[in-house]
Motif scaffolding. Structure first.
Motif, short mmCIF file in Angstrom:
data_model
loop_
_atom_site.label_atom_id
_atom_site.label_comp_id
_atom_site.label_asym_id
_atom_site.label_seq_id
_atom_site.Cartn_x
_atom_site.Cartn_y
_atom_site.Cartn_z
N VAL A 51 88.38 -5.18 57.55
CA VAL A 51 88.34 -6.48 58.20
C VAL A 51 86.96 -7.11 58.06
O VAL A 51 86.83 -8.31 57.82
N TRP A 52 85.91 -6.30 58.19
CA TRP A 52 84.54 -6.79 58.13
C TRP A 52 83.84 -5.97 57.04
O TRP A 52 83.25 -4.93 57.30
N THR A 53 83.88 -6.47 55.83
CA THR A 53 83.45 -5.67 54.69
C THR A 53 81.94 -5.70 54.45
O THR A 53 81.41 -4.79 53.83
N ASP A 54 81.25 -6.71 54.88
CA ASP A 54 79.80 -6.80 54.62
C ASP A 54 78.98 -6.39 55.84
O ASP A 54 77.98 -7.02 56.16
N SER A 55 79.39 -5.33 56.50
CA SER A 55 78.71 -4.90 57.72
C SER A 55 77.98 -3.56 57.52
O SER A 55 78.08 -2.67 58.34
N HIS A 56 77.25 -3.45 56.45
CA HIS A 56 76.54 -2.20 56.17
C HIS A 56 75.29 -2.09 57.04
O HIS A 56 74.63 -3.08 57.33
N MET A 57 74.96 -0.86 57.45
CA MET A 57 73.82 -0.61 58.34
C MET A 57 72.50 -0.50 57.58
O MET A 57 71.45 -0.78 58.13
N TYR A 58 72.56 -0.04 56.34
CA TYR A 58 71.33 0.28 55.61
C TYR A 58 71.05 -0.74 54.51
O TYR A 58 71.97 -1.32 53.95
N ARG A 59 69.77 -0.92 54.22
CA ARG A 59 69.37 -1.80 53.12
C ARG A 59 69.74 -1.14 51.79
O ARG A 59 69.56 0.06 51.63
N PRO A 60 70.23 -1.92 50.85
CA PRO A 60 70.58 -1.33 49.55
C PRO A 60 69.32 -0.88 48.80
O PRO A 60 68.29 -1.55 48.82
N GLY A 61 69.42 0.27 48.15
CA GLY A 61 68.32 0.77 47.34
C GLY A 61 67.23 1.50 48.09
O GLY A 61 66.26 1.93 47.49
N CYS A 62 67.36 1.67 49.38
CA CYS A 62 66.35 2.38 50.16
C CYS A 62 66.54 3.88 49.94
O CYS A 62 67.67 4.38 50.06
N PRO A 63 65.48 4.62 49.63
CA PRO A 63 65.64 6.04 49.31
C PRO A 63 65.91 6.93 50.52
O PRO A 63 66.35 8.07 50.36
N HIS A 64 65.66 6.45 51.70
CA HIS A 64 65.86 7.26 52.90
C HIS A 64 67.19 6.88 53.55
O HIS A 64 67.67 5.77 53.43
N ALA A 65 67.78 7.81 54.27
CA ALA A 65 69.01 7.52 55.00
C ALA A 65 68.76 7.73 56.49
O ALA A 65 69.46 8.47 57.17
N ASP A 66 67.73 7.09 57.00
CA ASP A 66 67.40 7.21 58.41
C ASP A 66 67.00 5.84 58.95
O ASP A 66 67.27 4.82 58.33
N ALA A 67 66.36 5.81 60.09
CA ALA A 67 66.04 4.56 60.78
C ALA A 67 65.10 3.66 59.99
O ALA A 67 65.06 2.46 60.21
N ARG A 68 64.36 4.21 59.04
CA ARG A 68 63.44 3.40 58.25
C ARG A 68 64.17 2.41 57.35
O ARG A 68 63.61 1.40 56.93
N CYS A 69 65.41 2.69 57.02
CA CYS A 69 66.16 1.86 56.09
C CYS A 69 67.20 0.95 56.77
O CYS A 69 68.00 0.32 56.09
N LEU A 70 67.20 0.90 58.08
CA LEU A 70 68.18 0.05 58.77
C LEU A 70 67.90 -1.42 58.50
O LEU A 70 66.76 -1.87 58.51
N ASN A 71 68.97 -2.19 58.29
CA ASN A 71 68.81 -3.64 58.21
C ASN A 71 68.94 -4.21 59.62
O ASN A 71 69.00 -3.45 60.60
N ALA A 72 68.98 -5.52 59.76
CA ALA A 72 69.01 -6.14 61.09
C ALA A 72 70.27 -5.75 61.86
O ALA A 72 70.20 -5.46 63.05
N LEU A 73 71.40 -5.74 61.18
CA LEU A 73 72.65 -5.37 61.86
C LEU A 73 72.62 -3.90 62.28
O LEU A 73 73.03 -3.56 63.39
N GLY A 74 72.13 -3.05 61.42
CA GLY A 74 72.05 -1.63 61.75
C GLY A 74 71.12 -1.37 62.92
O GLY A 74 71.43 -0.57 63.80
N ALA A 75 69.96 -2.03 62.93
CA ALA A 75 69.02 -1.85 64.03
C ALA A 75 69.59 -2.39 65.33
O ALA A 75 69.42 -1.78 66.40
#
Length: 114
Positions: A51-75
């Motif tokens: 239903v909501w396909t563009d709701s990703h939490m992380y920035r694309p291309g960020c090498p980490h999978a933790d809080a450092r890579c969260l985008n605005a929606l994820g944060a």
């Protein structure tokens, strides 16, 4: 489950005495906690359902999978979840008068020592 806790806090507020804030504050805090804690879960369900396909939490291309890579929606979802659970815990403790009971217990213990 969370709405059941909000209902329990409401029923306890009917017997509370004091100001309007003291009587209804725990209920309002519990009611505010429910959508805050459910925001990220709802985003996941909508994303998984397509239903909501563009709701990703992380920035694309960020090498980490933790809080450092969260985008605005994820944060926002991350912060809302923790604020929601903190508000729920605070409302239940407030409803049970834990803070006043702890304060009175410390005062009695201090007097007994002296």
């Amino acid at each position: 489950m969370m709405t059941n806790l909000a209902q329990m806090v409401y029923w306890k507020s009917l017997r509370r005495k004091g100001t309007r804030v003291n009587r209804h504050g725990p209920t309002l805090l519990a009611l505010a906690a429910v959508p805050l804690a459910m925001l990220d879960l709802t985003r996941h369900v909508l994303q998984d359902g397509g239903v909501w396909t563009d709701s990703h939490m992380y920035r694309p291309g960020c090498p980490h999978a933790d809080a450092r890579c969260l985008n605005a929606l994820g944060a926002t979802c991350f912060l809302a979840t923790y604020l929601g659970f903190a508000a729920l815990i605070a409302s239940v403790l407030w409803s049970a008068d834990v803070f006043a009971k702890a304060r009175d217990g410390f005062r009695r213990a201090r007097v007994a020592v002296v």
